[in-house]
Design a protein around this motif. Structure first.
Motif, short mmCIF file in Angstrom:
data_model
loop_
_atom_site.label_atom_id
_atom_site.label_comp_id
_atom_site.label_asym_id
_atom_site.label_seq_id
_atom_site.Cartn_x
_atom_site.Cartn_y
_atom_site.Cartn_z
N GLU A 141 -2.03 -5.20 -12.27
CA GLU A 141 -0.93 -6.06 -11.83
C GLU A 141 -0.64 -5.82 -10.35
OE1 GLU A 141 3.81 -6.05 -12.61
OE2 GLU A 141 2.58 -6.32 -14.42
N SER A 142 -0.73 -6.89 -9.56
CA SER A 142 -0.43 -6.79 -8.13
C SER A 142 1.01 -6.37 -7.91
CB SER A 142 -0.65 -8.16 -7.46
OG SER A 142 -1.98 -8.55 -7.57
N HIS B 11 -5.33 -0.43 0.84
CA HIS B 11 -4.35 -1.33 0.22
C HIS B 11 -4.48 -2.73 0.83
CE1 HIS B 11 -1.89 -0.73 3.85
NE2 HIS B 11 -2.26 0.54 3.76
N ASP B 12 -3.58 -3.63 0.45
CA ASP B 12 -3.66 -5.03 0.89
C ASP B 12 -3.67 -5.20 2.40
OD1 ASP B 12 -3.69 -5.79 -1.72
OD2 ASP B 12 -1.77 -6.85 -1.68
N ASP C 157 1.29 -2.06 -0.90
CA ASP C 157 1.04 -3.24 -1.72
C ASP C 157 -0.44 -3.27 -2.10
OD1 ASP C 157 3.65 -4.32 -1.62
OD2 ASP C 157 3.27 -5.04 0.42
N PHE C 158 -0.69 -3.52 -3.39
CA PHE C 158 -2.05 -3.61 -3.90
C PHE C 158 -2.20 -4.91 -4.67
CE2 PHE C 158 -1.31 0.94 -3.56
CZ PHE C 158 -2.51 1.42 -3.05
N ALA C 159 -3.33 -5.58 -4.51
CA ALA C 159 -3.69 -6.72 -5.35
C ALA C 159 -4.40 -6.18 -6.59
CB ALA C 159 -4.59 -7.67 -4.59
N ALA C 160 -4.31 -6.92 -7.66
CA ALA C 160 -5.00 -6.52 -8.89
C ALA C 160 -6.48 -6.33 -8.61
CB ALA C 160 -4.78 -7.57 -9.98
N THR D 17 -7.97 -4.09 -6.81
CA THR D 17 -8.35 -3.57 -5.50
C THR D 17 -7.71 -2.21 -5.26
OG1 THR D 17 -6.46 -4.52 -4.32
CG2 THR D 17 -8.42 -5.92 -4.58
N LYS E 26 4.54 1.81 -10.23
CA LYS E 26 5.20 0.55 -9.89
C LYS E 26 6.37 0.36 -10.84
CE LYS E 26 4.30 -4.43 -9.55
NZ LYS E 26 5.25 -4.95 -10.54
#
Length: 173
Positions: free
Chosen positions: A90-91, A116-117, A143-146, A148, A169
């Motif tokens: 989950e992002s 990270h993003d 922040d992370f995208a699903a 990654t 999170k």
């Protein structure tokens, strides 16, 4: 397995029983502390140095440092890299923590790189400080995208422990 309970400290007695029903005569009593603020929608990912979703360069040897996460940590002092690859489903914004073991030969300038993003951020920690070892140490929020992201530690500045990382999170964020 995660079971959430009310905040507080709980005493748990562990006893081992084999498949034949024989129980060891010794037992171990431990105290577990549950912190407030954990909800059903919170996400916690912990990746240990022995998990499959890791990558290394060089040779990382088993450490004799006290208080390893899940029973073992490793170390290296020849400029190698240890990388944890969390399975982010989950992002969102995650707090990133690291756990290492103390040894008097550890480096005072150990770089952790977090992919990270927005790119890569590097946080330097003092692994020779015994007051930081054997516990979760916050490296920052990212922040992370699903699907990654990564966390890696390098021994480029001297002896470094690689043990575990934790991404958390909050369901409210």
């Amino acid at each position: 397995t995660h079971s959430y309970a009310a905040s507080g400290s709980y005493t748990v007695t562990l006893r081992v029983t084999d498949d034949d029903g024989d129980t060891d005569t010794t037992s171990q009593t431990v105290t577990v502390t549950v912190s407030a603020g954990r909800g059903a929608s919170d996400i916690e990912l912990i990746i240990d140095n022995r998990d499959a979703n890791t990558e290394t360069t060089g040779t990382w040897k088993t450490s004799s440092g006290a208080d390893p996460w899940a029973g073992q940590s490793v170390y290296n002092n020849s400029g190698s890299v240890f990388r944890w690859l969390p399975a982010i489903a989950e992002s969102g914004r995650y707090q990133v923590y690291a756990w290492w073991t103390y040894h008097r030969n550890r480096s005072r300038a150990v770089p952790y790189s977090i992919g990270h993003d927005s790119g890569v951020s590097t946080v330097t920690v003092d692994q020779r400080d015994p007051s930081l070892a054997g516990q979760w140490v916050l490296l920052g929020e990212f922040d992370f995208a699903a699907g990654t992201g990564y966390v890696e530690v390098s021994s480029e500045n001297g002896q470094t422990s690689a043990d575990a990382v934790r991404l958390f999170k909050s369901g409210g964020s």
